[in-house]
Design a protein around this motif. Structure first.
Motif, PDB file in Angstrom:
ATOM      1  N   ARG A 129       0.828  -1.201   0.000  1.00  0.00           N
ATOM      2  CA  ARG A 129       0.000   0.000   0.000  1.00  0.00           C
ATOM      3  C   ARG A 129       0.866   1.257   0.000  1.00  0.00           C
ATOM      4  N   ASP A 130       2.065   1.157   0.569  1.00  0.00           N
ATOM      5  CA  ASP A 130       2.938   2.309   0.732  1.00  0.00           C
ATOM      6  C   ASP A 130       4.376   1.885   0.452  1.00  0.00           C
ATOM      7  N   ASP A 145      -2.661  -4.671   6.962  1.00  0.00           N
ATOM      8  CA  ASP A 145      -3.135  -3.324   6.603  1.00  0.00           C
ATOM      9  C   ASP A 145      -2.188  -2.612   5.644  1.00  0.00           C
ATOM     10  N   ASP A 146      -0.972  -3.119   5.490  1.00  0.00           N
ATOM     11  CA  ASP A 146       0.004  -2.494   4.593  1.00  0.00           C
ATOM     12  C   ASP A 146      -0.046  -3.070   3.184  1.00  0.00           C
ATOM     13  N   LYS A 314      -0.933   8.330  -1.674  1.00  0.00           N
ATOM     14  CA  LYS A 314      -1.376   7.106  -1.002  1.00  0.00           C
ATOM     15  C   LYS A 314      -1.505   7.328   0.503  1.00  0.00           C
ATOM     16  N   ARG A 315      -0.599   8.092   1.080  1.00  0.00           N
ATOM     17  CA  ARG A 315      -0.674   8.354   2.514  1.00  0.00           C
ATOM     18  C   ARG A 315      -1.866   9.248   2.854  1.00  0.00           C
ATOM     19  N   ASP A 316      -2.113  10.228   2.008  1.00  0.00           N
ATOM     20  CA  ASP A 316      -3.268  11.101   2.231  1.00  0.00           C
ATOM     21  C   ASP A 316      -4.579  10.333   2.114  1.00  0.00           C
ATOM     22  N   ASN A 317      -4.570   9.266   1.324  1.00  0.00           N
ATOM     23  CA  ASN A 317      -5.789   8.485   1.085  1.00  0.00           C
ATOM     24  C   ASN A 317      -5.736   7.104   1.736  1.00  0.00           C
ATOM     25  N   ARG A 318      -4.871   6.963   2.747  1.00  0.00           N
ATOM     26  CA  ARG A 318      -4.704   5.652   3.384  1.00  0.00           C
ATOM     27  C   ARG A 318      -6.013   5.124   3.957  1.00  0.00           C
ATOM     28  N   HIS A 319      -6.821   6.020   4.506  1.00  0.00           N
ATOM     29  CA  HIS A 319      -8.086   5.602   5.122  1.00  0.00           C
ATOM     30  C   HIS A 319      -9.265   5.757   4.160  1.00  0.00           C
ATOM     31  N   ASN A 320      -8.940   6.052   2.912  1.00  0.00           N
ATOM     32  CA  ASN A 320      -9.967   6.147   1.876  1.00  0.00           C
ATOM     33  C   ASN A 320      -9.755   5.005   0.894  1.00  0.00           C
ATOM     34  N   GLY A 321     -10.133   3.810   1.350  1.00  0.00           N
ATOM     35  CA  GLY A 321      -9.908   2.632   0.527  1.00  0.00           C
ATOM     36  C   GLY A 321     -10.625   2.682  -0.801  1.00  0.00           C
TER      37      GLY A 321
END
Length: 373
Positions: A129-130, A145-146, A314-321
């Motif tokens: 994810r990151d 989660d990663d 990706k970090r800004d949208n980490r909780h916006n799956g």
């Protein structure tokens, strides 16, 4: 009779028949692995920053124990990107703690899952994810989660190279200008991984591309390859400053969007050809020279100058799956329909990493080095 490892405080059990383990509760089933546990891995590790050929070493590492929220992943393939090289050199914007395993991108297959993992199952293909997980290795224990799951039917090289360059191209074509069929995008570094993805995604949307490359001995072959994947126009850097550009704009409109991966004079020339109110997005600086913006472009053409870093997105949208999932779904659809292929790749075994690192740092190399485990 099959042997399955039960994660957590459970012990090893023998389950004699499929009918028996099918009756186990779903929560308990998630704690089973269909393969023996992976205990160690081979990895490309660096203990100090410096030139990759000098500091990267092939080592055997013991994997940590599987925890309830983690998964064991067999790494299948991982490319060598410029950001990976910069991270080893110590010049990138984010740096992991040392010692570190190299590689920010790649694809793996899940071998085991912890008891609390509900979004990933054994056999899934996953990508990071990151950045910073360290993908230049044969196996890893990672937090669920990663990771993001991918459909396993897409080609291996497409999956291995999906998380960085195609995502960068997609976001730049989507987030800065409202591009419509018939509009034009101009870009330098058109033969890079991002450049090739821009060409294909733009072509799928009906957007024309003007693709700028450096002069080189194999320019005719490179031009042919880029046009084969959808490039409308391929020109040399020198052409940006010549009268031929006026002729070019008789057959296509001036670009709304310019994508700059080089910097220096090349970026300035891209700005000169933008239409009024257009946007230049800088995502790289291969020339290692600053971007100079002419005052006339700001005052008389009201151009916008922006920057983009896919890691930050990706970090800004980490909780916006939904945002990440929607983008990956669209990219995978393009892959399935043959509209988005991976960049030209050279597959290299992990033991030949010195050759792969050397080739990744050569100028005028149009193929991406991919470590295949």
């Amino acid at each position: 009779m099959g042997v399955y490892r039960v994660v957590g405080t459970m012990s090893w059990r023998l389950v004699a028949h499929k009918s028996a383990w099918r009756r186990l509760s779903p929560a308990l089933f998630r704690c089973f692995s269909v393969k023996p546990s992976v205990r160690d891995c081979t990895a490309l590790l660096y203990r100090n920053h410096g030139e990759p050929s000098q500091v990267v070493q092939l080592e055997t590492l013991q994997l940590p124990p599987l925890e309830n929220n983690s998964v064991v992943v067999k790494i299948l393939a991982s490319p060598i990107n410029p950001s990976d090289i910069n991270m080893v050199q110590g010049t990138y914007a984010i740096l992991p703690d040392l010692p570190a395993v190299g590689g920010n991108e790649g694809v793996g297959q899940v071998l085991e899952v912890g008891c609390n993992v509900k979004t990933i199952k054994v056999g899934d293909w996953v990508i990071p994810r990151d950045a910073g997980l360290g993908m230049w290795r044969t196996a890893a224990v990672l937090n669920a989660d990663d990771l993001v799951t991918l459909p396993s039917e897409i080609p291996l090289l497409s999956a291995a190279t999906l998380g960085v360059n195609p995502c960068t191209a997609f976001r730049m074509l989507t987030d800065f200008e409202n591009l419509k069929p018939g509009d034009t995008v101009i870009q330098n570094a058109a033969n890079s991984g991002v450049g090739q993805a821009v060409i294909q995604i733009a072509a799928a949307k009906g957007v024309h591309t003007i693709n700028v490359v450096r002069d080189r001995p194999d320019l005719p072959q490179l031009t042919e390859r880029l046009k084969a994947i959808g490039a409308n126009h391929v020109i040399k850097e020198e052409t940006l400053r010549r009268p031929e550009m006026k002729e070019l704009f008789k057959v296509c409109p001036r670009p709304k969007l310019a994508l700059n991966g080089v910097g220096g004079k090349s970026a300035t020339e891209l700005l000169r050809h933008l239409q009024s109110g257009g946007t230049m997005v800088t995502y790289g600086g291969m020339a290692k020279q600053p971007v100079t913006v002419p005052v006339s472009s700001l005052i008389f053409k009201n151009v916008k100058v922006r920057g983009f870093w896919v890691t930050q997105w990706k970090r800004d949208n980490r909780h916006n799956g939904e945002a990440l999932g929607s983008m990956l779904n669209e990219l995978c659809t393009l892959i399935r329909t043959g509209k988005l292929s991976p960049p030209s790749c050279t597959e290299v075994s992990l033991k030949d990493f010195h050759k792969a690192l050397e080739n990744a740092m050569k100028p005028y190399i149009s193929t991406k080095q991919v470590l295949v485990m």
